[in-house]
Scaffold this motif. Structure first.
Motif, PDB file in Angstrom:
ATOM      1  N   ASP A 181       0.789  -1.101  -0.013  1.00  0.00           N
ATOM      2  CA  ASP A 181       0.049  -0.258  -0.339  1.00  0.00           C
ATOM      3  C   ASP A 181       0.884   1.125  -0.183  1.00  0.00           C
ATOM      4  O   ASP A 181       0.733   2.090   0.457  1.00  0.00           O
ATOM      5  CB  ASP A 181      -0.653   0.127   1.613  1.00  0.00           C
ATOM      6  CG  ASP A 181      -1.833  -1.009   0.663  1.00  0.00           C
ATOM      7  OD1 ASP A 181      -2.290  -1.409  -0.242  1.00  0.00           O
ATOM      8  OD2 ASP A 181      -2.374  -1.364   2.105  1.00  0.00           O
ATOM      9  N   VAL A 182       1.906   1.140  -0.652  1.00  0.00           N
ATOM     10  CA  VAL A 182       2.565   2.353  -0.866  1.00  0.00           C
ATOM     11  C   VAL A 182       2.819   2.770  -3.081  1.00  0.00           C
ATOM     12  O   VAL A 182       2.905   1.629  -3.728  1.00  0.00           O
ATOM     13  CB  VAL A 182       3.875   2.372  -0.692  1.00  0.00           C
ATOM     14  CG1 VAL A 182       4.810   1.022  -1.342  1.00  0.00           C
ATOM     15  CG2 VAL A 182       4.664   3.517  -0.299  1.00  0.00           C
ATOM     16  N   SER A 183       2.438   3.891  -2.551  1.00  0.00           N
ATOM     17  CA  SER A 183       2.843   4.551  -4.036  1.00  0.00           C
ATOM     18  C   SER A 183       4.486   4.546  -4.737  1.00  0.00           C
ATOM     19  O   SER A 183       5.667   4.916  -3.597  1.00  0.00           O
ATOM     20  CB  SER A 183       2.043   6.068  -4.239  1.00  0.00           C
ATOM     21  OG  SER A 183       2.584   7.033  -5.370  1.00  0.00           O
ATOM     22  N   PHE A 184       5.224   3.875  -5.998  1.00  0.00           N
ATOM     23  CA  PHE A 184       6.584   3.776  -5.901  1.00  0.00           C
ATOM     24  C   PHE A 184       7.046   5.516  -6.305  1.00  0.00           C
ATOM     25  O   PHE A 184       8.017   6.283  -6.347  1.00  0.00           O
ATOM     26  CB  PHE A 184       7.077   3.053  -6.775  1.00  0.00           C
ATOM     27  CG  PHE A 184       7.101   1.832  -6.347  1.00  0.00           C
ATOM     28  CD1 PHE A 184       6.788   1.082  -5.181  1.00  0.00           C
ATOM     29  CD2 PHE A 184       8.172   0.803  -6.946  1.00  0.00           C
ATOM     30  CE1 PHE A 184       7.042   0.120  -4.476  1.00  0.00           C
ATOM     31  CE2 PHE A 184       8.483   0.036  -6.446  1.00  0.00           C
ATOM     32  CZ  PHE A 184       7.766  -0.415  -5.235  1.00  0.00           C
ATOM     33  N   GLY A 185       5.624   6.263  -7.735  1.00  0.00           N
ATOM     34  CA  GLY A 185       6.209   6.984  -8.022  1.00  0.00           C
ATOM     35  C   GLY A 185       4.769   7.230  -8.792  1.00  0.00           C
ATOM     36  O   GLY A 185       3.521   6.993  -8.479  1.00  0.00           O
ATOM     37  N   ALA A 186       3.810   8.752  -8.783  1.00  0.00           N
ATOM     38  CA  ALA A 186       3.146   9.137  -9.272  1.00  0.00           C
ATOM     39  C   ALA A 186       3.318  10.924 -10.469  1.00  0.00           C
ATOM     40  O   ALA A 186       4.517  11.630  -9.892  1.00  0.00           O
ATOM     41  CB  ALA A 186       2.052   9.655  -8.329  1.00  0.00           C
ATOM     42  N   ALA A 187       1.556  10.581 -10.390  1.00  0.00           N
ATOM     43  CA  ALA A 187       2.123  12.407 -11.667  1.00  0.00           C
ATOM     44  C   ALA A 187       0.482  12.689 -11.628  1.00  0.00           C
ATOM     45  O   ALA A 187      -0.492  12.041 -11.588  1.00  0.00           O
ATOM     46  CB  ALA A 187       1.886  12.644 -12.924  1.00  0.00           C
ATOM     47  N   THR A 188       0.900  14.432 -11.632  1.00  0.00           N
ATOM     48  CA  THR A 188      -0.769  14.784 -12.063  1.00  0.00           C
ATOM     49  C   THR A 188      -1.051  15.348 -13.003  1.00  0.00           C
ATOM     50  O   THR A 188      -0.379  15.458 -13.580  1.00  0.00           O
ATOM     51  CB  THR A 188      -0.497  16.402 -10.930  1.00  0.00           C
ATOM     52  OG1 THR A 188      -0.363  16.283  -9.894  1.00  0.00           O
ATOM     53  CG2 THR A 188      -1.739  17.290 -11.168  1.00  0.00           C
ATOM     54  N   LEU A 189      -2.012  14.381 -13.736  1.00  0.00           N
ATOM     55  CA  LEU A 189      -2.611  15.002 -14.710  1.00  0.00           C
ATOM     56  C   LEU A 189      -3.331  16.355 -15.195  1.00  0.00           C
ATOM     57  O   LEU A 189      -4.400  16.464 -14.771  1.00  0.00           O
ATOM     58  CB  LEU A 189      -3.674  13.863 -15.219  1.00  0.00           C
ATOM     59  CG  LEU A 189      -2.907  12.574 -14.874  1.00  0.00           C
ATOM     60  CD1 LEU A 189      -4.284  11.638 -15.589  1.00  0.00           C
ATOM     61  CD2 LEU A 189      -1.788  12.167 -16.052  1.00  0.00           C
TER      62      LEU A 189
END
Length: 192
Positions: A181-189
């Motif tokens: 339950d963890v994000s490796f990476g993310a982006a705002t669209l």
């Protein structure tokens, strides 16, 4: 009256040392096996590179009317995009929300570079992307849709968005480790 030395009562029998050693070795091996299965540390040194082309609309046989008055070809249109930032693991690349000529939508990851890991998924979410550790665990707090398992931790890849999903309802994308339950990476669209 004289006191005699009476043997003290023991509540159990003593387990021989070789049996204790064998039992301890078995438990240690069991714990090690479970830990290796759960964390899969070897994936940190394994890369899976995927290079997919952007999908195109299916081709159909031209009709006589279409041949007489050909329509200009429709190209895929980028509706929104964002740059991936690092969370739990160093992550770079671009996420694009694309409408294909047939009206369907796909999420495209370009130049993705992240760590490999157990049970990685690609999610569209409505959560705001936060930098640092504050953003590691926010993506399952609100609305999200899983687009499937991450195909590879490097390269260019496409993820079809189901027809019943309204892509404009989602503002971010994350590479999500479902096991921890963890994000490796993310982006705002943001709108292109």
């Amino acid at each position: 009256m004289t006191q005699q030395n009476q043997p003290q009562k023991r509540w159990g029998t003593r387990i021989p040392r070789p049996v204790l050693t064998t039992l301890a070795a078995f438990l240690l091996a069991l714990l090690l096996g479970v830990g290796l299965y759960w964390f899969q540390p070897w994936k940190l040194w394994q890369n899976a590179t995927v290079h997919e082309s952007l999908p195109t609309a299916p081709t159909s046989q031209p009709t006589a009317q279409a041949t007489a008055h050909p329509l200009p070809p429709t190209l895929p249109q980028t509706l929104a995009q964002g740059t991936l930032i690092s969370h739990e693991h160093a992550t770079t690349g671009t996420a694009k929300l694309i409408r294909l000529p047939d009206g369907s939508h796909t999420l495209r990851l370009e130049n993705l570079d992240t760590s490999n890991g157990p049970d990685l998924r690609v999610w569209l979410t409505d959560a705001p992307v936060k930098e640092g550790t504050a953003g590691w665990r926010v993506f399952d707090d609100g609305k999200y849709v899983s687009l499937g398992k991450l195909k590879g931790n490097k390269g260019d890849q496409n993820y079809a968005i189901p027809a019943d999903v309204n892509p404009s309802a989602y503002t971010s994308v994350t590479i999500w480790c479902d096991r921890f339950d963890v994000s490796f990476g993310a982006a705002t669209l943001t709108t292109a």
